[in-house]
Motif scaffolding. Structure first.
Motif, mmCIF file in Angstrom:
data_model
loop_
_atom_site.group_PDB
_atom_site.id
_atom_site.type_symbol
_atom_site.label_atom_id
_atom_site.label_comp_id
_atom_site.label_asym_id
_atom_site.label_seq_id
_atom_site.Cartn_x
_atom_site.Cartn_y
_atom_site.Cartn_z
ATOM 1 N N ARG A 167 29.046 -11.031 -2.057
ATOM 2 C CA ARG A 167 27.608 -10.314 -2.617
ATOM 3 C C ARG A 167 27.164 -11.632 -3.296
ATOM 4 O O ARG A 167 25.644 -11.469 -3.124
ATOM 5 C CB ARG A 167 27.430 -9.397 -2.397
ATOM 6 N N TRP A 168 28.054 -12.268 -3.610
ATOM 7 C CA TRP A 168 27.388 -12.545 -4.941
ATOM 8 C C TRP A 168 27.211 -14.117 -4.258
ATOM 9 O O TRP A 168 26.235 -14.863 -4.823
ATOM 10 C CB TRP A 168 27.957 -12.678 -6.193
ATOM 11 N N VAL A 169 28.242 -15.027 -3.456
ATOM 12 C CA VAL A 169 28.176 -16.094 -2.594
ATOM 13 C C VAL A 169 26.747 -16.190 -1.670
ATOM 14 O O VAL A 169 26.059 -17.239 -1.722
ATOM 15 C CB VAL A 169 29.705 -16.454 -2.369
ATOM 16 N N ALA A 170 26.980 -14.961 -1.435
ATOM 17 C CA ALA A 170 25.586 -14.732 -0.449
ATOM 18 C C ALA A 170 24.361 -14.729 -1.138
ATOM 19 O O ALA A 170 23.564 -15.648 -0.895
ATOM 20 C CB ALA A 170 25.288 -13.024 0.358
ATOM 21 N N ALA A 171 24.240 -13.805 -2.152
ATOM 22 C CA ALA A 171 23.309 -14.232 -3.281
ATOM 23 C C ALA A 171 22.503 -15.451 -3.105
ATOM 24 O O ALA A 171 21.693 -16.141 -3.922
ATOM 25 C CB ALA A 171 23.087 -14.053 -4.030
ATOM 26 N N TRP A 172 23.512 -16.257 -3.664
ATOM 27 C CA TRP A 172 23.753 -18.041 -3.494
ATOM 28 C C TRP A 172 22.691 -18.839 -2.282
ATOM 29 O O TRP A 172 22.078 -19.394 -2.661
ATOM 30 C CB TRP A 172 24.908 -18.252 -4.468
ATOM 31 N N LYS A 173 23.889 -18.439 -1.771
ATOM 32 C CA LYS A 173 23.631 -19.533 -0.650
ATOM 33 C C LYS A 173 23.232 -18.986 0.838
ATOM 34 O O LYS A 173 22.237 -20.038 1.031
ATOM 35 C CB LYS A 173 25.216 -19.012 0.662
ATOM 36 N N LEU A 174 22.499 -18.443 0.687
ATOM 37 C CA LEU A 174 21.589 -17.559 2.044
ATOM 38 C C LEU A 174 19.932 -17.421 1.999
ATOM 39 O O LEU A 174 19.561 -17.975 2.839
ATOM 40 C CB LEU A 174 21.874 -15.864 2.606
ATOM 41 N N PRO A 175 19.480 -17.507 1.056
ATOM 42 C CA PRO A 175 19.723 -16.357 -0.601
ATOM 43 C C PRO A 175 19.260 -15.188 -0.211
ATOM 44 O O PRO A 175 18.516 -15.001 0.473
ATOM 45 C CB PRO A 175 18.745 -17.443 -1.378
ATOM 46 N N GLN A 176 19.933 -14.002 -1.152
ATOM 47 C CA GLN A 176 19.914 -12.884 -1.623
ATOM 48 C C GLN A 176 19.656 -12.589 -2.369
ATOM 49 O O GLN A 176 19.587 -13.304 -3.851
ATOM 50 C CB GLN A 176 21.279 -12.134 -1.327
ATOM 51 N N SER A 177 19.315 -11.058 -2.969
ATOM 52 C CA SER A 177 19.015 -10.715 -4.799
ATOM 53 C C SER A 177 19.912 -10.711 -5.169
ATOM 54 O O SER A 177 21.267 -9.609 -4.614
ATOM 55 C CB SER A 177 18.051 -9.839 -3.961
ATOM 56 N N PRO A 178 20.038 -11.309 -6.171
ATOM 57 C CA PRO A 178 21.149 -10.813 -7.130
ATOM 58 C C PRO A 178 21.342 -9.700 -7.989
ATOM 59 O O PRO A 178 22.316 -8.866 -7.898
ATOM 60 C CB PRO A 178 20.821 -12.533 -8.857
ATOM 61 N N THR A 179 19.528 -8.505 -7.803
ATOM 62 C CA THR A 179 20.474 -7.277 -8.072
ATOM 63 C C THR A 179 20.841 -6.531 -7.319
ATOM 64 O O THR A 179 21.972 -5.509 -7.360
ATOM 65 C CB THR A 179 18.607 -6.313 -7.706
ATOM 66 N N GLY A 180 21.191 -7.023 -5.677
ATOM 67 C CA GLY A 180 21.994 -6.278 -4.921
ATOM 68 C C GLY A 180 23.220 -6.459 -4.415
ATOM 69 O O GLY A 180 24.176 -5.542 -4.535
ATOM 70 N N ALA A 181 23.372 -7.452 -5.388
ATOM 71 C CA ALA A 181 24.871 -7.886 -5.450
ATOM 72 C C ALA A 181 25.408 -7.526 -6.799
ATOM 73 O O ALA A 181 26.147 -6.874 -6.370
ATOM 74 C CB ALA A 181 24.369 -9.003 -5.400
ATOM 75 N N PHE A 182 25.144 -7.100 -8.166
ATOM 76 C CA PHE A 182 25.453 -6.304 -8.567
ATOM 77 C C PHE A 182 25.686 -4.687 -8.672
ATOM 78 O O PHE A 182 26.696 -4.790 -8.690
ATOM 79 C CB PHE A 182 24.059 -6.250 -9.749
ATOM 80 N N LEU A 183 24.452 -4.502 -8.009
ATOM 81 C CA LEU A 183 24.496 -3.169 -7.619
ATOM 82 C C LEU A 183 25.424 -3.018 -5.669
ATOM 83 O O LEU A 183 25.101 -1.996 -5.799
ATOM 84 C CB LEU A 183 22.964 -2.764 -7.195
ATOM 85 N N HIS A 184 25.829 -3.835 -5.825
ATOM 86 C CA HIS A 184 27.121 -3.864 -4.450
ATOM 87 C C HIS A 184 27.759 -2.180 -3.998
ATOM 88 O O HIS A 184 27.109 -1.901 -2.710
ATOM 89 C CB HIS A 184 28.302 -4.649 -4.287
ATOM 90 N N PRO A 185 28.196 -1.451 -5.448
ATOM 91 C CA PRO A 185 28.960 -0.575 -4.965
ATOM 92 C C PRO A 185 27.867 0.844 -4.088
ATOM 93 O O PRO A 185 27.842 1.825 -3.401
ATOM 94 C CB PRO A 185 30.292 -0.632 -5.850
ATOM 95 N N VAL A 186 26.981 0.507 -5.374
ATOM 96 C CA VAL A 186 26.354 1.695 -4.747
ATOM 97 C C VAL A 186 25.426 2.068 -3.266
ATOM 98 O O VAL A 186 25.747 2.420 -2.637
ATOM 99 C CB VAL A 186 24.673 1.622 -5.751
ATOM 100 N N ALA A 187 25.516 -0.027 -3.535
ATOM 101 C CA ALA A 187 24.421 -0.323 -1.592
ATOM 102 C C ALA A 187 25.580 0.953 -0.141
ATOM 103 O O ALA A 187 25.456 0.817 0.511
ATOM 104 C CB ALA A 187 25.018 -1.589 -0.967
ATOM 105 N N ILE A 188 26.557 -0.175 -0.396
ATOM 106 C CA ILE A 188 28.404 0.904 -0.059
ATOM 107 C C ILE A 188 28.031 2.279 0.033
ATOM 108 O O ILE A 188 28.210 2.770 1.617
ATOM 109 C CB ILE A 188 29.304 0.331 -0.807
ATOM 110 N N GLY A 189 28.127 2.293 -0.529
ATOM 111 C CA GLY A 189 27.148 4.352 -0.859
ATOM 112 C C GLY A 189 26.709 4.993 -0.027
ATOM 113 O O GLY A 189 26.902 5.637 0.784
ATOM 114 N N LEU A 190 25.356 4.091 -0.378
ATOM 115 C CA LEU A 190 23.903 4.607 0.371
ATOM 116 C C LEU A 190 24.303 3.912 2.191
ATOM 117 O O LEU A 190 24.259 5.179 2.792
ATOM 118 C CB LEU A 190 23.206 3.645 0.143
#
Length: 412
Positions: free
Chosen positions: A364-387
Protein backbone atom coordinates in the motif's frame (compact mmCIF):
# COMPACT_ATOMS: atom_id res chain seq x y z
CA UNK A 1 -8.02 -38.22 40.38
CA UNK A 2 -10.58 -37.01 37.80
CA UNK A 3 -9.74 -33.43 38.78
CA UNK A 4 -6.04 -34.06 38.15
CA UNK A 5 -6.87 -35.51 34.71
CA UNK A 6 -8.95 -32.46 33.88
CA UNK A 7 -6.17 -30.14 34.99
CA UNK A 8 -3.67 -32.11 32.93
CA UNK A 9 -5.95 -31.77 29.93
CA UNK A 10 -6.32 -28.04 30.53
CA UNK A 11 -2.53 -27.68 30.75
CA UNK A 12 -2.14 -29.48 27.46
CA UNK A 13 -4.77 -27.30 25.82
CA UNK A 14 -3.05 -24.22 27.20
CA UNK A 15 0.34 -25.41 25.95
CA UNK A 16 -1.05 -26.07 22.48
CA UNK A 17 -2.76 -22.67 22.49
CA UNK A 18 0.54 -20.98 23.38
CA UNK A 19 2.35 -22.86 20.60
CA UNK A 20 -0.28 -21.81 18.08
CA UNK A 21 -0.36 -18.16 19.19
CA UNK A 22 3.40 -17.69 19.60
CA UNK A 23 4.78 -19.87 16.82
CA UNK A 24 2.27 -21.13 14.27
CA UNK A 25 0.10 -18.06 13.68
CA UNK A 26 2.97 -15.49 13.60
CA UNK A 27 4.78 -17.63 11.01
CA UNK A 28 1.56 -18.08 9.03
CA UNK A 29 0.93 -14.33 8.97
CA UNK A 30 4.52 -13.70 7.87
CA UNK A 31 4.19 -16.28 5.10
CA UNK A 32 0.93 -14.80 3.79
CA UNK A 33 2.25 -11.22 3.98
CA UNK A 34 5.46 -12.29 2.22
CA UNK A 35 3.57 -13.97 -0.63
CA UNK A 36 1.46 -10.85 -1.22
CA UNK A 37 4.48 -8.52 -1.01
CA UNK A 38 6.59 -10.66 -3.37
CA UNK A 39 3.73 -10.94 -5.88
CA UNK A 40 3.26 -7.17 -5.72
CA UNK A 41 7.00 -6.58 -6.24
CA UNK A 42 6.95 -8.76 -9.35
CA UNK A 43 3.70 -7.41 -10.76
CA UNK A 44 4.12 -3.66 -10.25
CA UNK A 45 6.95 -3.18 -12.79
CA UNK A 46 4.95 -5.13 -15.38
CA UNK A 47 1.83 -3.11 -14.63
CA UNK A 48 3.77 0.15 -15.06
CA UNK A 49 6.31 -0.92 -17.70
CA UNK A 50 4.31 0.11 -20.74
CA UNK A 51 4.45 3.78 -19.63
CA UNK A 52 7.91 3.98 -21.23
CA UNK A 53 8.31 5.28 -24.77
CA UNK A 54 7.59 8.53 -26.51
CA UNK A 55 4.89 8.96 -29.12
CA UNK A 56 6.17 9.59 -32.62
CA UNK A 57 4.74 12.68 -34.31
CA UNK A 58 4.75 10.76 -37.60
CA UNK A 59 2.93 7.73 -36.24
CA UNK A 60 -0.09 6.66 -38.25
CA UNK A 61 -3.36 7.96 -36.84
CA UNK A 62 -5.69 5.07 -35.95
CA UNK A 63 -9.46 5.49 -36.19
CA UNK A 64 -11.41 4.70 -33.05
CA UNK A 65 -14.99 4.90 -31.79
CA UNK A 66 -15.29 6.00 -28.17
CA UNK A 67 -18.50 4.52 -26.75
CA UNK A 68 -20.00 6.01 -23.59
CA UNK A 69 -23.07 4.58 -21.81
CA UNK A 70 -24.61 7.38 -19.76
CA UNK A 71 -27.45 7.26 -17.25
CA UNK A 72 -28.06 10.39 -15.18
CA UNK A 73 -24.55 11.77 -15.74
CA UNK A 74 -25.41 15.45 -16.19
CA UNK A 75 -22.90 16.60 -13.58
CA UNK A 76 -19.92 15.33 -15.56
CA UNK A 77 -20.83 14.19 -19.06
CA UNK A 78 -19.80 17.47 -20.72
CA UNK A 79 -16.29 17.26 -19.25
CA UNK A 80 -16.02 13.60 -20.24
CA UNK A 81 -16.98 14.17 -23.87
CA UNK A 82 -14.82 17.29 -24.22
CA UNK A 83 -11.85 15.41 -22.76
CA UNK A 84 -12.24 12.73 -25.43
CA UNK A 85 -12.54 15.32 -28.18
CA UNK A 86 -9.29 16.94 -27.02
CA UNK A 87 -7.33 13.78 -27.91
CA UNK A 88 -4.68 14.06 -30.59
CA UNK A 89 -3.03 11.53 -32.89
CA UNK A 90 -6.23 9.64 -33.73
CA UNK A 91 -9.29 9.92 -35.92
CA UNK A 92 -12.19 9.60 -33.52
CA UNK A 93 -15.90 9.65 -33.02
CA UNK A 94 -17.77 9.80 -29.72
CA UNK A 95 -21.05 7.92 -29.45
CA UNK A 96 -23.03 8.47 -26.25
CA UNK A 97 -26.05 6.38 -25.38
CA UNK A 98 -28.51 8.22 -23.15
CA UNK A 99 -29.93 5.39 -21.06
CA UNK A 100 -33.27 6.84 -19.91
CA UNK A 101 -31.67 9.74 -18.04
CA UNK A 102 -33.97 12.12 -16.18
CA UNK A 103 -31.40 14.82 -15.39
CA UNK A 104 -30.77 16.32 -18.82
CA UNK A 105 -27.76 14.17 -19.76
CA UNK A 106 -28.99 13.72 -23.33
CA UNK A 107 -29.61 17.42 -23.84
CA UNK A 108 -26.06 18.27 -22.75
CA UNK A 109 -24.55 15.73 -25.15
CA UNK A 110 -26.75 16.98 -27.98
CA UNK A 111 -25.47 20.52 -27.42
CA UNK A 112 -21.93 19.28 -27.99
CA UNK A 113 -23.03 17.22 -31.01
CA UNK A 114 -24.59 20.33 -32.57
CA UNK A 115 -21.15 21.97 -32.46
CA UNK A 116 -18.93 18.99 -33.30
CA UNK A 117 -19.85 16.38 -35.96
CA UNK A 118 -17.60 13.82 -34.28
CA UNK A 119 -20.19 13.43 -31.51
CA UNK A 120 -23.39 11.41 -31.85
CA UNK A 121 -26.17 10.88 -29.33
CA UNK A 122 -28.32 7.77 -29.46
CA UNK A 123 -31.12 6.72 -27.17
CA UNK A 124 -31.59 3.34 -25.58
CA UNK A 125 -34.56 1.18 -26.40
CA UNK A 126 -36.43 -0.35 -23.50
CA UNK A 127 -34.19 -2.57 -21.39
CA UNK A 128 -34.96 -6.20 -22.33
CA UNK A 129 -35.62 -8.75 -19.62
CA UNK A 130 -32.50 -10.46 -18.35
CA UNK A 131 -30.14 -7.63 -19.31
CA UNK A 132 -28.05 -5.38 -17.09
CA UNK A 133 -28.42 -1.74 -18.13
CA UNK A 134 -24.72 -1.09 -18.81
CA UNK A 135 -24.18 -4.28 -20.80
CA UNK A 136 -27.23 -3.53 -22.95
CA UNK A 137 -26.05 0.02 -23.56
CA UNK A 138 -22.55 -1.14 -24.56
CA UNK A 139 -24.00 -3.69 -26.96
CA UNK A 140 -26.13 -1.05 -28.67
CA UNK A 141 -23.18 1.37 -28.79
CA UNK A 142 -20.98 -1.20 -30.51
CA UNK A 143 -23.66 -1.72 -33.15
CA UNK A 144 -23.74 2.04 -33.79
CA UNK A 145 -19.95 2.47 -33.97
CA UNK A 146 -18.45 3.67 -37.24
CA UNK A 147 -14.87 2.40 -36.76
CA UNK A 148 -13.47 -1.06 -36.07
CA UNK A 149 -11.46 -0.02 -33.01
CA UNK A 150 -13.80 0.35 -30.04
CA UNK A 151 -13.18 2.00 -26.67
CA UNK A 152 -15.85 1.49 -24.01
CA UNK A 153 -15.57 4.38 -21.56
CA UNK A 154 -17.48 5.01 -18.35
CA UNK A 155 -19.15 8.40 -18.22
CA UNK A 156 -17.16 9.55 -15.18
CA UNK A 157 -13.71 8.95 -16.75
CA UNK A 158 -11.69 11.92 -18.06
CA UNK A 159 -9.12 11.02 -20.72
CA UNK A 160 -5.82 12.85 -21.11
CA UNK A 161 -5.00 14.30 -24.59
CA UNK A 162 -2.74 11.39 -25.68
CA UNK A 163 -4.73 8.60 -24.02
CA UNK A 164 -6.34 7.19 -27.16
CA UNK A 165 -3.09 7.09 -29.07
CA UNK A 166 -1.29 5.43 -26.16
CA UNK A 167 -4.02 2.85 -25.66
CA UNK A 168 -4.19 1.92 -29.33
CA UNK A 169 -0.42 1.46 -29.37
CA UNK A 170 -0.60 -0.94 -26.45
CA UNK A 171 -3.59 -2.73 -27.96
CA UNK A 172 -1.52 -3.40 -31.11
CA UNK A 173 1.13 -5.37 -29.20
CA UNK A 174 1.47 -9.15 -28.95
CA UNK A 175 2.22 -11.69 -26.24
CA UNK A 176 6.00 -12.02 -25.92
CA UNK A 177 6.32 -15.38 -24.15
CA UNK A 178 4.50 -18.54 -23.14
CA UNK A 179 1.77 -20.54 -24.85
CA UNK A 180 0.13 -17.34 -26.14
CA UNK A 181 3.37 -16.04 -27.74
CA UNK A 182 2.55 -14.13 -30.92
CA UNK A 183 -1.14 -13.72 -30.05
CA UNK A 184 -2.42 -10.13 -30.29
CA UNK A 185 -4.05 -8.37 -27.36
CA UNK A 186 -7.72 -8.71 -28.17
CA UNK A 187 -9.01 -6.73 -25.19
CA UNK A 188 -7.06 -4.11 -23.26
CA UNK A 189 -8.16 -2.57 -19.98
CA UNK A 190 -6.61 0.44 -18.25
CA UNK A 191 -6.96 1.46 -14.61
CA UNK A 192 -7.37 5.27 -14.44
CA UNK A 193 -5.98 7.38 -11.65
CA UNK A 194 -8.64 6.95 -8.96
CA UNK A 195 -9.43 10.31 -7.35
CA UNK A 196 -10.58 10.01 -3.74
CA UNK A 197 -12.07 12.53 -1.34
CA UNK A 198 -13.61 11.01 1.77
CA UNK A 199 -11.75 8.77 4.21
CA UNK A 200 -13.74 5.73 3.10
CA UNK A 201 -12.70 6.35 -0.51
CA UNK A 202 -9.04 6.70 0.44
CA UNK A 203 -9.13 3.39 2.31
CA UNK A 204 -11.28 1.23 0.05
CA UNK A 205 -10.90 2.40 -3.56
CA UNK A 206 -7.19 1.41 -3.70
CA UNK A 207 -8.19 -2.13 -2.77
CA UNK A 208 -8.76 -2.77 -6.48
CA UNK A 209 -5.03 -2.32 -7.10
CA UNK A 210 -4.09 -4.25 -3.96
CA UNK A 211 -6.11 -7.33 -4.98
CA UNK A 212 -4.95 -7.11 -8.60
CA UNK A 213 -1.24 -6.69 -7.94
CA UNK A 214 -0.91 -8.95 -4.89
CA UNK A 215 -2.85 -11.96 -6.15
CA UNK A 216 -2.87 -12.05 -9.97
CA UNK A 217 0.35 -13.39 -11.57
CA UNK A 218 0.91 -10.90 -14.39
CA UNK A 219 3.48 -13.05 -16.19
CA UNK A 220 0.92 -15.81 -16.57
CA UNK A 221 -1.90 -13.41 -17.40
CA UNK A 222 0.15 -12.02 -20.29
CA UNK A 223 1.43 -15.36 -21.60
CA UNK A 224 -1.71 -17.51 -21.40
CA UNK A 225 -5.34 -17.25 -22.44
CA UNK A 226 -6.74 -19.28 -19.52
CA UNK A 227 -10.04 -17.76 -18.29
CA UNK A 228 -8.77 -18.02 -14.70
CA UNK A 229 -6.40 -15.09 -15.37
CA UNK A 230 -9.18 -12.75 -16.53
CA UNK A 231 -8.91 -9.28 -15.01
CA UNK A 232 -9.73 -5.75 -16.00
CA UNK A 233 -11.27 -2.42 -15.08
CA UNK A 234 -14.70 -1.78 -16.52
CA UNK A 235 -14.01 1.95 -16.73
CA UNK A 236 -11.79 1.66 -19.84
CA UNK A 237 -11.85 -1.23 -22.34
CA UNK A 238 -10.27 -1.19 -25.82
CA UNK A 239 -11.00 -3.90 -28.37
CA UNK A 240 -11.59 -4.37 -32.09
CA UNK A 241 -14.82 -5.31 -33.79
CA UNK A 242 -13.70 -8.74 -35.02
CA UNK A 243 -12.48 -9.87 -31.57
CA UNK A 244 -15.54 -8.34 -29.91
CA UNK A 245 -17.88 -10.28 -32.17
CA UNK A 246 -15.89 -13.50 -31.69
CA UNK A 247 -16.15 -13.14 -27.90
CA UNK A 248 -19.94 -13.03 -28.08
CA UNK A 249 -20.14 -9.27 -27.35
CA UNK A 250 -21.74 -7.88 -24.20
CA UNK A 251 -24.69 -10.15 -24.98
CA UNK A 252 -22.61 -13.01 -23.56
CA UNK A 253 -22.49 -11.23 -20.18
CA UNK A 254 -25.89 -9.58 -20.43
CA UNK A 255 -26.97 -10.23 -16.83
CA UNK A 256 -23.74 -9.29 -15.07
CA UNK A 257 -22.87 -6.06 -13.29
CA UNK A 258 -19.15 -6.86 -13.15
CA UNK A 259 -17.83 -6.44 -16.69
CA UNK A 260 -14.35 -5.81 -15.28
CA UNK A 261 -13.98 -9.56 -14.76
CA UNK A 262 -16.59 -11.07 -17.05
CA UNK A 263 -15.73 -9.27 -20.30
CA UNK A 264 -12.07 -10.42 -20.24
CA UNK A 265 -13.25 -13.90 -19.28
CA UNK A 266 -15.42 -14.39 -22.35
CA UNK A 267 -12.51 -13.28 -24.56
CA UNK A 268 -10.26 -15.83 -22.91
CA UNK A 269 -12.91 -18.53 -23.14
CA UNK A 270 -12.70 -17.99 -26.89
CA UNK A 271 -8.91 -18.34 -26.95
CA UNK A 272 -8.07 -14.63 -27.07
CA UNK A 273 -5.53 -12.69 -25.01
CA UNK A 274 -6.50 -9.88 -22.65
CA UNK A 275 -4.32 -7.45 -20.74
CA UNK A 276 -4.68 -4.77 -18.08
CA UNK A 277 -2.30 -1.87 -17.51
CA UNK A 278 -1.79 1.20 -15.39
CA UNK A 279 -3.73 4.12 -16.82
CA UNK A 280 -2.92 6.71 -14.16
CA UNK A 281 -1.21 8.90 -16.75
CA UNK A 282 -4.01 8.49 -19.26
CA UNK A 283 -7.23 9.12 -17.37
CA UNK A 284 -8.76 10.12 -14.06
CA UNK A 285 -11.95 8.95 -12.41
CA UNK A 286 -13.88 9.71 -9.23
CA UNK A 287 -15.85 6.50 -8.77
CA UNK A 288 -17.80 7.42 -5.66
CA UNK A 289 -18.48 10.43 -3.47
CA UNK A 290 -18.64 9.66 0.24
CA UNK A 291 -19.05 6.60 2.44
CA UNK A 292 -22.63 5.77 1.42
CA UNK A 293 -21.73 5.53 -2.28
CA UNK A 294 -18.59 3.53 -1.52
CA UNK A 295 -20.55 0.97 0.49
CA UNK A 296 -23.34 0.68 -2.07
CA UNK A 297 -20.86 0.56 -4.95
CA UNK A 298 -18.83 -2.22 -3.36
CA UNK A 299 -21.93 -4.22 -2.43
CA UNK A 300 -23.66 -4.00 -5.80
CA UNK A 301 -21.42 -6.41 -7.69
CA UNK A 302 -19.33 -8.04 -4.95
CA UNK A 303 -20.94 -11.45 -5.47
CA UNK A 304 -19.57 -11.53 -9.02
CA UNK A 305 -16.09 -10.72 -7.74
CA UNK A 306 -14.89 -12.19 -4.44
CA UNK A 307 -18.12 -12.54 -2.42
CA UNK A 308 -19.08 -16.00 -3.67
CA UNK A 309 -18.75 -19.53 -2.35
CA UNK A 310 -15.59 -20.27 -4.39
CA UNK A 311 -13.48 -17.25 -3.45
CA UNK A 312 -14.75 -15.67 -0.26
CA UNK A 313 -13.19 -18.08 2.24
CA UNK A 314 -9.78 -18.30 0.47
CA UNK A 315 -9.55 -14.52 0.14
CA UNK A 316 -10.63 -14.02 3.74
CA UNK A 317 -7.75 -16.26 4.81
CA UNK A 318 -5.28 -14.55 2.48
CA UNK A 319 -6.25 -10.96 3.32
CA UNK A 320 -7.00 -11.33 7.02
CA UNK A 321 -4.07 -13.67 7.55
CA UNK A 322 -1.60 -11.24 6.01
CA UNK A 323 -2.98 -7.93 7.29
CA UNK A 324 -5.04 -8.56 10.46
CA UNK A 325 -3.63 -11.71 12.05
CA UNK A 326 -0.18 -10.22 12.85
CA UNK A 327 -1.83 -7.52 14.97
CA UNK A 328 -3.61 -10.25 16.94
CA UNK A 329 -0.44 -12.27 17.52
CA UNK A 330 1.56 -9.14 18.39
CA UNK A 331 -1.10 -8.07 20.88
CA UNK A 332 -1.11 -11.52 22.46
CA UNK A 333 2.69 -11.50 22.79
CA UNK A 334 2.66 -8.05 24.39
CA UNK A 335 -0.02 -9.08 26.89
CA UNK A 336 2.01 -12.15 27.87
CA UNK A 337 5.15 -10.04 28.21
CA UNK A 338 3.33 -7.52 30.42
CA UNK A 339 2.15 -10.42 32.57
CA UNK A 340 5.77 -11.35 33.27
CA UNK A 341 6.37 -14.04 30.64
CA UNK A 342 9.72 -13.20 29.04
CA UNK A 343 10.43 -16.48 27.27
CA UNK A 344 12.12 -16.46 23.88
CA UNK A 345 8.85 -17.50 22.26
CA UNK A 346 7.33 -14.17 23.30
CA UNK A 347 10.13 -12.26 21.62
CA UNK A 348 9.91 -14.51 18.57
CA UNK A 349 6.17 -13.94 18.18
CA UNK A 350 6.55 -10.18 18.61
CA UNK A 351 9.39 -9.84 16.08
CA UNK A 352 7.75 -12.09 13.48
CA UNK A 353 4.43 -10.25 13.88
CA UNK A 354 6.14 -6.87 13.41
CA UNK A 355 7.83 -8.18 10.26
CA UNK A 356 4.47 -9.40 8.94
CA UNK A 357 2.86 -6.04 9.70
CA UNK A 358 5.64 -4.25 7.81
CA UNK A 359 5.29 -6.52 4.77
CA UNK A 360 1.49 -6.27 4.76
CA UNK A 361 1.66 -2.46 4.69
CA UNK A 362 4.48 -2.30 2.13
CA UNK A 363 2.38 -2.78 -1.05
CA UNK A 364 0.00 0.00 0.00
CA UNK A 365 2.85 2.41 0.75
CA UNK A 366 4.60 1.66 -2.55
CA UNK A 367 1.28 2.01 -4.41
CA UNK A 368 0.69 5.37 -2.71
CA UNK A 369 4.03 6.49 -4.14
CA UNK A 370 3.94 4.94 -7.61
CA UNK A 371 0.33 4.97 -8.77
CA UNK A 372 -0.36 7.40 -6.84
CA UNK A 373 -2.76 6.73 -3.98
CA UNK A 374 -3.57 8.29 -0.62
CA UNK A 375 -0.95 7.89 2.16
CA UNK A 376 -3.86 8.04 4.62
CA UNK A 377 -5.36 4.93 3.07
CA UNK A 378 -1.98 3.18 3.21
CA UNK A 379 -1.58 4.03 6.90
CA UNK A 380 -5.05 2.65 7.64
CA UNK A 381 -4.51 -0.48 5.56
CA UNK A 382 -5.60 -2.99 8.25
CA UNK A 383 -8.80 -1.01 8.82
CA UNK A 384 -9.40 -1.06 5.06
CA UNK A 385 -8.92 -4.83 4.97
CA UNK A 386 -11.37 -5.28 7.83
CA UNK A 387 -13.99 -3.08 6.16
CA UNK A 388 -13.44 -4.68 2.77
CA UNK A 389 -13.92 -8.21 4.11
CA UNK A 390 -16.96 -7.13 6.13
CA UNK A 391 -18.57 -5.75 2.96
CA UNK A 392 -17.75 -8.92 1.04
CA UNK A 393 -19.39 -11.10 3.68
CA UNK A 394 -22.41 -8.77 3.82
CA UNK A 395 -22.75 -9.03 0.04
CA UNK A 396 -22.51 -12.82 0.26
CA UNK A 397 -25.28 -13.00 2.87
CA UNK A 398 -27.42 -10.55 0.89
CA UNK A 399 -27.05 -12.72 -2.20
CA UNK A 400 -28.10 -15.82 -0.25
CA UNK A 401 -31.16 -13.88 0.93
CA UNK A 402 -32.00 -12.80 -2.61
CA UNK A 403 -31.31 -9.12 -1.96
CA UNK A 404 -29.64 -6.88 -4.52
CA UNK A 405 -28.46 -3.29 -4.28
CA UNK A 406 -30.20 -0.88 -6.66
CA UNK A 407 -27.81 1.35 -8.63
CA UNK A 408 -28.86 4.49 -10.48
CA UNK A 409 -32.49 3.59 -9.92
CA UNK A 410 -32.19 0.04 -11.24
CA UNK A 411 -31.87 -3.41 -9.74
CA UNK A 412 -30.16 -4.61 -12.93
Amino acid sequence: MPLMEINLGDDRVNDWFMVVMLWVLPLLSLLLASVAALMFAGNLPQFLRWRAGELSPTEEEPSISVLIPARNEATGITRTVNAVLANTGVVLEVVVLDDDSVDGTGELVQQIADQDPRVRLISSPELPAGWNGKQHACCRLAEAAQFDLLLFLDADVRLKPTALQQLTRRKAQYAETGPAKGKPIALLSAFPNQETGSLSEKMLIPMMHYILLCYLPFSRMRSRTDPGYAAGCGQVFVTDREAYQRSGTHAAIRATRHDGIHLPRIYRQNGMLTDCVDGAGLATCRMYHGAAQVVRGMLKNAHEGIANWRLLVPFTILLAGASLLPYVTLGYALVQYAAGDHRISIWFAALVSVAAIFLSHLPRWVAAWKLPQSPTGAFLHPVAIGLFLTLQWCAFVMHLCGQQIAWRGRDS
